[in-house]
Design a protein around this motif. Structure first.
Motif, PDB file in Angstrom:
ATOM      1  N   THR A 865       0.838  -1.211   0.000  1.00 57.81           N
ATOM      2  CA  THR A 865       0.000   0.000   0.000  1.00 57.81           C
ATOM      3  C   THR A 865       0.870   1.258   0.000  1.00 57.81           C
ATOM      4  O   THR A 865       0.582   2.224  -0.719  1.00 57.81           O
ATOM      5  CB  THR A 865      -0.932   0.010   1.231  1.00 57.81           C
ATOM      6  OG1 THR A 865      -1.700  -1.195   1.246  1.00 57.81           O
ATOM      7  CG2 THR A 865      -1.862   1.202   1.202  1.00 57.81           C
ATOM      8  N   ILE A 866       1.948   1.215   0.821  1.00 59.06           N
ATOM      9  CA  ILE A 866       2.875   2.366   0.849  1.00 59.06           C
ATOM     10  C   ILE A 866       3.479   2.591  -0.534  1.00 59.06           C
ATOM     11  O   ILE A 866       3.565   3.727  -1.025  1.00 59.06           O
ATOM     12  CB  ILE A 866       3.983   2.129   1.897  1.00 59.06           C
ATOM     13  CG1 ILE A 866       3.403   2.207   3.317  1.00 59.06           C
ATOM     14  CG2 ILE A 866       5.120   3.143   1.729  1.00 59.06           C
ATOM     15  CD1 ILE A 866       4.346   1.754   4.404  1.00 59.06           C
ATOM     16  N   VAL A 960       1.099 -11.395  -2.463  1.00 55.97           N
ATOM     17  CA  VAL A 960       0.145 -10.276  -2.471  1.00 55.97           C
ATOM     18  C   VAL A 960      -1.239 -10.770  -2.854  1.00 55.97           C
ATOM     19  O   VAL A 960      -2.248 -10.386  -2.249  1.00 55.97           O
ATOM     20  CB  VAL A 960       0.615  -9.178  -3.443  1.00 55.97           C
ATOM     21  CG1 VAL A 960      -0.435  -8.086  -3.555  1.00 55.97           C
ATOM     22  CG2 VAL A 960       1.955  -8.584  -3.008  1.00 55.97           C
ATOM     23  N   ALA A 961      -1.306 -11.672  -3.857  1.00 59.00           N
ATOM     24  CA  ALA A 961      -2.602 -12.162  -4.355  1.00 59.00           C
ATOM     25  C   ALA A 961      -3.374 -12.910  -3.278  1.00 59.00           C
ATOM     26  O   ALA A 961      -4.576 -12.679  -3.086  1.00 59.00           O
ATOM     27  CB  ALA A 961      -2.375 -13.043  -5.575  1.00 59.00           C
ATOM     28  N   VAL A 962      -2.699 -13.794  -2.558  1.00 59.04           N
ATOM     29  CA  VAL A 962      -3.399 -14.613  -1.545  1.00 59.04           C
ATOM     30  C   VAL A 962      -3.682 -13.819  -0.287  1.00 59.04           C
ATOM     31  O   VAL A 962      -4.474 -14.254   0.563  1.00 59.04           O
ATOM     32  CB  VAL A 962      -2.576 -15.881  -1.210  1.00 59.04           C
ATOM     33  CG1 VAL A 962      -2.393 -16.733  -2.449  1.00 59.04           C
ATOM     34  CG2 VAL A 962      -1.234 -15.540  -0.574  1.00 59.04           C
ATOM     35  N   CYS A 988      -4.671   2.081  -3.824  1.00 56.16           N
ATOM     36  CA  CYS A 988      -3.349   2.317  -4.415  1.00 56.16           C
ATOM     37  C   CYS A 988      -2.619   1.016  -4.725  1.00 56.16           C
ATOM     38  O   CYS A 988      -1.595   1.028  -5.430  1.00 56.16           O
ATOM     39  CB  CYS A 988      -2.495   3.169  -3.474  1.00 56.16           C
ATOM     40  SG  CYS A 988      -3.165   4.817  -3.182  1.00 56.16           S
ATOM     41  N   LEU A 989      -3.165  -0.115  -4.176  1.00 52.78           N
ATOM     42  CA  LEU A 989      -2.544  -1.411  -4.465  1.00 52.78           C
ATOM     43  C   LEU A 989      -2.560  -1.709  -5.963  1.00 52.78           C
ATOM     44  O   LEU A 989      -1.663  -2.374  -6.477  1.00 52.78           O
ATOM     45  CB  LEU A 989      -3.271  -2.524  -3.709  1.00 52.78           C
ATOM     46  CG  LEU A 989      -2.974  -2.646  -2.204  1.00 52.78           C
ATOM     47  CD1 LEU A 989      -3.948  -3.600  -1.555  1.00 52.78           C
ATOM     48  CD2 LEU A 989      -1.539  -3.113  -2.002  1.00 52.78           C
ATOM     49  N   ALA A 990      -3.593  -1.243  -6.654  1.00 47.25           N
ATOM     50  CA  ALA A 990      -3.717  -1.520  -8.083  1.00 47.25           C
ATOM     51  C   ALA A 990      -2.501  -0.998  -8.836  1.00 47.25           C
ATOM     52  O   ALA A 990      -1.887  -1.702  -9.652  1.00 47.25           O
ATOM     53  CB  ALA A 990      -4.994  -0.883  -8.626  1.00 47.25           C
ATOM     54  N   LYS A 991      -2.131   0.243  -8.517  1.00 45.77           N
ATOM     55  CA  LYS A 991      -0.965   0.840  -9.184  1.00 45.77           C
ATOM     56  C   LYS A 991       0.315   0.128  -8.760  1.00 45.77           C
ATOM     57  O   LYS A 991       1.202  -0.143  -9.588  1.00 45.77           O
ATOM     58  CB  LYS A 991      -0.892   2.335  -8.852  1.00 45.77           C
ATOM     59  CG  LYS A 991       0.076   3.116  -9.749  1.00 45.77           C
ATOM     60  CD  LYS A 991      -0.005   4.602  -9.469  1.00 45.77           C
ATOM     61  CE  LYS A 991      -1.282   5.211 -10.018  1.00 45.77           C
ATOM     62  NZ  LYS A 991      -1.296   5.237 -11.498  1.00 45.77           N
ATOM     63  N   LEU A1045      -9.991  -5.860  -7.823  1.00 46.09           N
ATOM     64  CA  LEU A1045      -9.686  -6.601  -9.059  1.00 46.09           C
ATOM     65  C   LEU A1045      -9.981  -5.737 -10.276  1.00 46.09           C
ATOM     66  O   LEU A1045      -9.199  -5.709 -11.232  1.00 46.09           O
ATOM     67  CB  LEU A1045     -10.501  -7.890  -9.120  1.00 46.09           C
ATOM     68  CG  LEU A1045     -10.035  -9.039  -8.199  1.00 46.09           C
ATOM     69  CD1 LEU A1045     -10.986 -10.206  -8.315  1.00 46.09           C
ATOM     70  CD2 LEU A1045      -8.626  -9.477  -8.578  1.00 46.09           C
ATOM     71  N   ASP A1046     -11.115  -5.051 -10.236  1.00 43.30           N
ATOM     72  CA  ASP A1046     -11.468  -4.179 -11.360  1.00 43.30           C
ATOM     73  C   ASP A1046     -10.442  -3.051 -11.504  1.00 43.30           C
ATOM     74  O   ASP A1046     -10.020  -2.710 -12.617  1.00 43.30           O
ATOM     75  CB  ASP A1046     -12.866  -3.599 -11.133  1.00 43.30           C
ATOM     76  CG  ASP A1046     -13.322  -2.765 -12.332  1.00 43.30           C
ATOM     77  OD1 ASP A1046     -13.166  -3.239 -13.471  1.00 43.30           O
ATOM     78  OD2 ASP A1046     -13.795  -1.637 -12.121  1.00 43.30           O
ATOM     79  N   MET A1047     -10.026  -2.499 -10.376  1.00 41.88           N
ATOM     80  CA  MET A1047      -9.038  -1.416 -10.413  1.00 41.88           C
ATOM     81  C   MET A1047      -7.700  -1.891 -10.981  1.00 41.88           C
ATOM     82  O   MET A1047      -7.045  -1.189 -11.754  1.00 41.88           O
ATOM     83  CB  MET A1047      -8.815  -0.847  -9.002  1.00 41.88           C
ATOM     84  CG  MET A1047     -10.006  -0.116  -8.433  1.00 41.88           C
ATOM     85  SD  MET A1047      -9.656   0.448  -6.752  1.00 41.88           S
ATOM     86  CE  MET A1047     -11.260   1.114  -6.290  1.00 41.88           C
ATOM     87  N   ILE A1048      -7.299  -3.096 -10.590  1.00 37.33           N
ATOM     88  CA  ILE A1048      -6.028  -3.644 -11.079  1.00 37.33           C
ATOM     89  C   ILE A1048      -6.060  -3.795 -12.593  1.00 37.33           C
ATOM     90  O   ILE A1048      -5.107  -3.444 -13.287  1.00 37.33           O
ATOM     91  CB  ILE A1048      -5.733  -5.001 -10.389  1.00 37.33           C
ATOM     92  CG1 ILE A1048      -5.406  -4.780  -8.903  1.00 37.33           C
ATOM     93  CG2 ILE A1048      -4.587  -5.735 -11.083  1.00 37.33           C
ATOM     94  CD1 ILE A1048      -5.418  -6.045  -8.061  1.00 37.33           C
TER      95      ILE A1048
END
Length: 1085
Positions: A865-866, A960-962, A988-991, A1045-1048
């Protein structure tokens, strides 16, 4: 002079071991007693060789003085024997040199008597010589006797000059044709319209001429006073017998209180004369005359010279203005120029000499006009030469006529005069046009020789009987000097090198000049005067050149530096005022005005009664009276005056060193501009406060506007200043190693704003494209939105430029790389479990069991996230940079964008990365972030193989996924449609996931698309599993997490919605969006 200086005097004179020997030698001087005083002279015996070596220069200088005295006495006797005729208006050169000889001789003997250590130096040397060679130096007896005889030099010389009285008095009395004209009052000058070219317009083009042309310009008035005083002291008997002599002497005594012997050695004339005459019988009347003249000098000389300076100030200004407009007038009116320079020089030197005795007035503006006519005279040589050639032709015709009518002319004199005619008639204007170099020194020497031939009593052709010959030749000689010796003429009539020896008074005058705005335009005269200093050196004293040269350089450097500092301070004050005015126009100041307007419209009370209405910006420009002068007006006036001075000359040469005044100003402006920009950030390390980029940009622009206006005053390239300063501000440190705005803002955004984001006090709102403060117990000291919205980021980009933004990006990437390094460590800790989970995503039960074995799951998500937050901030910065560059260089940015968009897929990755680096520098978004690739590639460990590194990168994505499902249990993970994100920044994880995956698999040459597909499969599998959970606490924000998921996919250039549909049903996403929006509406209600 070296003997009088404690630092420069010979060390033997202050040596404690030699003190008794020196006292003994001085007491016995000039006698030499070496036999019976062995105890006192023992130390001298030890150091005799060193004393001989080191005192030889001093001793033989005294010997030179003695030999000079012998030659002068011999010459004076020869002159008396020949009964030479002296008249300054006829045989000018002969008379002038005779008087100069007498004055130089007398002055030298007075100075000799003032050297306190003369007996010690001569005696020490002679004793050392006696001890070494067994006998005294052969010159010592005569030298010692001369020192004793001239203890009271004037008294001794009065006796010496009794035989020379007739010649000396004749020469002095001839000065009555010159000195009274040079000693007129200012009112007399004014009534005669002295130095005015426009007082008689009809005669403006007529050549200025005088019977005493040479004397008017070449003789210094102070030198004449010198000659009159010393001359009449030496032949004092004539004062009682000749009224003209007495009148001249009184005039000299009334004009000054002191004379210069040599440089800064001063001689008080009234006291010296009174001391001499008091012991002569019958001279009471002369003593009374001296006292009356002294009283007159003390009471009236100061005011008389002050009035002269006032007159010369205006006269020189008029003369300089006319000659600047019509330089051609320099030809016929050259005499006026040299007269003006000569008068001005005399007044300046008089004031300098009497500075401690008579209250003075600043000479600064006076010296300036002097410089104004000095410069065009140097530059208009051609005009002078053409005119003087024509003028000499007229005079030579008259001279030829006079020569033809001459009845008797001896052969030698005839040859010399015929050569005069031949030399003059051979001149033509064509020689001037062809640039021929003239040399009339031979002719002038012949005239001097002719004066000597014709001035003796038995001459066949006596110049006393043909005075018109002398006057005519004096005029010709003066004009020839203007053809071949113009620079020497200027030095002769305008040299002010005396200031070199009055450096304290010189510096004080400069400071007074600089402090007065009305006088500051003349401050350039002080550096210009430093160019005169080398003219006071002499080829017979070469060791002095370095000392005087260094002094002239240091003074010139100091003056120019102080002028530049003063101008810089004025500019800084103007900039401060302009920044204050610009600050009034900032949007934050209009809130109160809008509030008052709204309240007025709604007829609400506007606050306390009698509260003064706030002035609107621009009121300061509205004036009711032209006489009102604001502080800004005063600053501009002072600056324009000082800049006139700095811009007066492009450069000046002092002792073969070239100084450029404008460069001093430029360098000071660069230093001050640098400090001002950094200062305007108002960065406080203790409280971590800093100015908003937009406010700093407004102040910098106001500052730059003022600096640009400087080009109206001074011919400097202010763009160069901007380039040097602003480019340095885009680096981490400036050229002096000081922090720049780039380092300050980079540090503040990383250590203050983004750190508070990590602490949960600030969130990134994608809808607003800004970071916003969250409501917390401890309120932050700053509003994050005011530092991170699009307008602030654009201002930051304007300030830092592409280089600064690149440094900011590199600093952000360094923080990301440190987070990735920690993530890799966590992956290594859980490697076995993650390896199994990577291949078991289709076995839910086994996955659940393996997930429980994982450690530091929250830490992984927090670090990711950071990373996402940092990348989100960077995307804001990059977007702002792109917007700014699109305004400044739209064609270049569009070309770079076109280049990036048309890279073929099969392009080599190294080539593609070069294109991405170019694009990133222009602020364009790239599929693979080159800065991140560089930062992460520098982390490669030597102990881990590339295959192992690649595996860790793959397992990091698995980790990260699990871990995503655990976010659903967090209260802060709720999605807010208003901000298009989550309050704990997990959007912000998506980015972070996309950028990290792209960078890592570019470094390890893996397939980014395949690895992201794998990530999507694992993530969707893990998220679908929480749909079956029944624990409400675990699944409270399940729908908000689904949206990740959509954001990613939306964020990724490598994933598609079709691929997501195959892993995660779109209906779940649609339902999730519906649920979060519904939940948001109910929460708001």
């Amino acid at each position: 002079q070296a003997c009088g200086d404690p630092k420069a005097k010979p060390s033997y004179l202050v040596d404690k071991n030699l003190e008794s020997a020196v006292k003994f030698i001085v007491r016995k001087f000039p006698a030499v007693e070496t036999r019976n005083n062995n105890q006192q002279l023992a130390q001298l015996q030890k150091e005799k060789s060193e004393i001989l070596k080191n005192l030889a220069l001093y001793y033989f200088t005294f010997v030179d003085v003695m030999e000079f005295k012998d030659h002068v006495c011999e010459l004076l006797n020869t002159i008396d024997a020949c009964q030479v005729f002296f008249d300054i208006t006829v045989n000018f050169d002969l008379t002038k040199n005779y008087l100069d000889l007498v004055v130089t001789y007398t002055t030298l003997m007075i100075i000799l008597s003032r050297i306190e250590e003369r007996k010690a130096i001569i005696g020490l040397y002679n004793y050392a010589h006696e001890m070494t060679h067994g006998a005294s130096d052969r010159e010592y007896p005569r030298l010692g006797q001369m020192i004793v005889d001239y203890e009271n030099p004037l008294k001794k010389m009065m006796e010496e000059f009794v035989p020379h009285g007739k010649s000396l008095s004749d020469a002095l009395i001839s000065l009555q044709m010159v000195y009274p004209r040079r000693n007129l009052s200012a009112d007399q000058w004014r009534n005669a319209q002295l130095l005015s070219l426009i007082s008689a317009p009809s005669t403006m083009l007529n050549p200025a001429q005088s019977d005493t042309v040479s004397m008017t310009t070449a003789l210094k008035r102070l030198k004449i006073i010198h000659e009159l005083f010393i001359g009449f002291i030496l032949c004092h008997a004539v004062l009682n017998s000749d009224a003209a002599a007495l009148s001249l002497w009184k005039l000299a005594l009334q004009s000054s209180t002191c004379l210069c012997l040599f440089r800064d050695e001063v001689f008080h004339i009234h006291k010296a004369a009174e001391d001499l005459f008091v012991n002569i019988r019958g001279y009471n009347k002369r003593i009374n005359d001296i006292r009356e003249c002294k009283e007159q000098a003390l009471s009236h000389a100061g005011s008389m010279h002050r009035e002269r300076r006032k007159f010369l100030r205006s006269a020189l200004k008029e003369l300089a203005t006319v000659l600047a407009d019509q330089p051609g007038l320099l030809g016929p009116k050259a005499l006026f120029v040299f007269m003006a320079l000569s008068f001005a020089r005399d007044e300046i030197i008089w004031l300098l000499r009497h500075a401690d005795n008579i209250q003075k007035k600043s000479t600064d503006d006076f010296i300036d006009k002097y410089a104004h006519i000095h410069t065009p005279t140097r530059t208009c040589t051609y005009t002078l030469q053409v005119h003087i050639h024509a003028y000499i032709n007229v005079i030579i015709c008259l001279f030829s006529t006079w020569l033809f009518n001459l009845s008797v002319c001896p052969e030698d004199e005839s040859i010399i005069m015929s050569s005069f005619v031949n030399t003059m008639t051979s001149l033509s204007v064509k020689q001037v046009e062809d640039g021929e170099v003239f040399d009339f020194r031979g002719m002038r020497l012949d005239w001097f020789r002719l004066q000597a031939y014709t001035s003796v009593s038995k001459a066949s052709l006596g110049i006393a009987d043909h005075k018109e010959l002398g006057k005519m030749m004096n005029t010709i000689i003066f004009h020839t000097k203007m053809v071949d010796s113009l620079v020497e003429m200027l030095v002769e009539t305008s040299d002010l090198s005396i200031f070199c020896f009055y450096s304290r008074a010189f510096e004080k005058m400069f400071q007074q000049c600089l402090e007065l705005p009305s006088q500051s335009r003349h401050s350039i005269c002080f550096p210009l005067l430093c160019t005169h200093f080398m003219s006071c050196t002499h080829e017979l004293c070469p060791e002095e050149r370095h000392h005087i040269g260094d002094r002239s350089l240091s003074l010139c450097n100091m003056f120019l530096d102080e002028m530049a500092k003063q101008a810089r301070n004025l500019i800084t004050d103007i900039c401060t005022e302009q920044c204050t005015l610009s600050d009034q126009l900032l949007p934050k100041h209009c809130a109160k005005t809008i509030s008052q307007a709204v309240n007025k419209k709604s007829k609400k009370a506007t606050g306390k009664k009698g509260e003064p209405e706030r002035e609107k910006p621009g009121v300061e420009s509205m004036r009711k009276n032209r006489l009102l002068v604001t502080n800004l007006d005063k600053l501009h006036t002072a600056l324009s005056e000082l800049c006139f001075s700095i811009n007066y000359v492009p450069n000046l040469v002092v002792w073969e060193h070239t100084f450029t005044p404008r460069e001093y100003l430029t360098s000071h402006l660069e230093i001050r501009f640098t400090k001002s920009i950094v200062g305007m950030t108002m960065y406080n390390q203790a409280t971590q406060e800093i100015a908003k980029p937009s406010e700093l940009l407004t102040s910098v622009r106001a500052y730059m506007t003022v600096l640009q206006s400087i080009e109206n005053y001074v011919t400097i390239d202010i763009t160069r200043v901007f380039n040097n300063v602003l480019l340095q501000q885009t680096q981490h440190l400036d050229s002096h190693g000081e922090p720049t705005i780039t380092s300050l803002y980079t540090n503040w955004y990383l250590e203050t704003l983004l750190r508070q984001v990590s602490n949960g006090h600030i969130a990134y709102f994608p809808a607003m494209k800004a970071f916003v403060n969250l409501p917390t117990e401890n309120e932050l000291t700053f509003n994050a939105e005011e530092y991170s919205d699009i307008s602030e980021m654009r201002s930051l980009s304007e300030l830092l430029g592409p280089y600064g933004m690149k440094f900011l990006s590199e600093s952000l990437m360094w923080h990301i790389s440190s987070q990735v390094a920690e993530l890799k460590k966590l992956v290594v800790e859980n490697m076995e479990v993650l390896t199994q989970m990577r291949t078991s995503f289709d076995k839910p039960d086994h996955m659940a069991a393996l997930f429980k074995k994982l450690t530091s799951v929250d830490s992984v998500l927090k670090r990711m996230t950071i990373i996402g937050v940092i990348l989100s901030f960077r995307s804001l910065a990059q977007e702002a940079l792109r917007d700014v560059l699109s305004c400044h260089i739209p064609f270049l940015v569009s070309s770079v964008e076109d280049f990036k968009d048309h890279i073929p897929r099969e392009t080599d990755m190294k080539v593609a990365m070069n294109v991405y680096e170019l694009s990133s520098a222009a602020g364009l978004p790239c599929e693979i972030d080159p800065a991140l690739v560089v930062a992460l590639s520098s982390q490669k460990s030597e102990n881990i193989s590339p295959e192992e590194e690649y595996k860790i990168a793959c397992l990091l994505m698995v980790f990260v996924a699990v871990s995503l499902p655990t976010l659903a249990s967090n209260v802060m993970s709720q999605y807010s449609p208003a901000i298009e994100g989550h309050c704990n920044n997990i959007h912000c994880l998506a980015k972070a996931i996309n950028q990290i995956a792209a960078a890592l698999f570019t470094i390890h040459k893996g397939s980014i698309e395949d690895r992201l597909k794998e990530f999507l499969a694992l993530a969707s599998s893990s998220l679908l599993k929480i749909g079956q959970e029944t624990d409400k606490m675990t699944t409270r924000n399940r729908e908000s997490v689904y949206l990740l998921l959509d954001m990613i996919v939306q964020e990724s250039p490598f994933l598609t919605m079709d691929l997501l549909e195959s892993c995660f049903p779109y209906v779940l996403l649609r339902n999730a969006y519906h649920a979060v929006y519904k939940q948001s509406i109910s929460a708001n209600a």
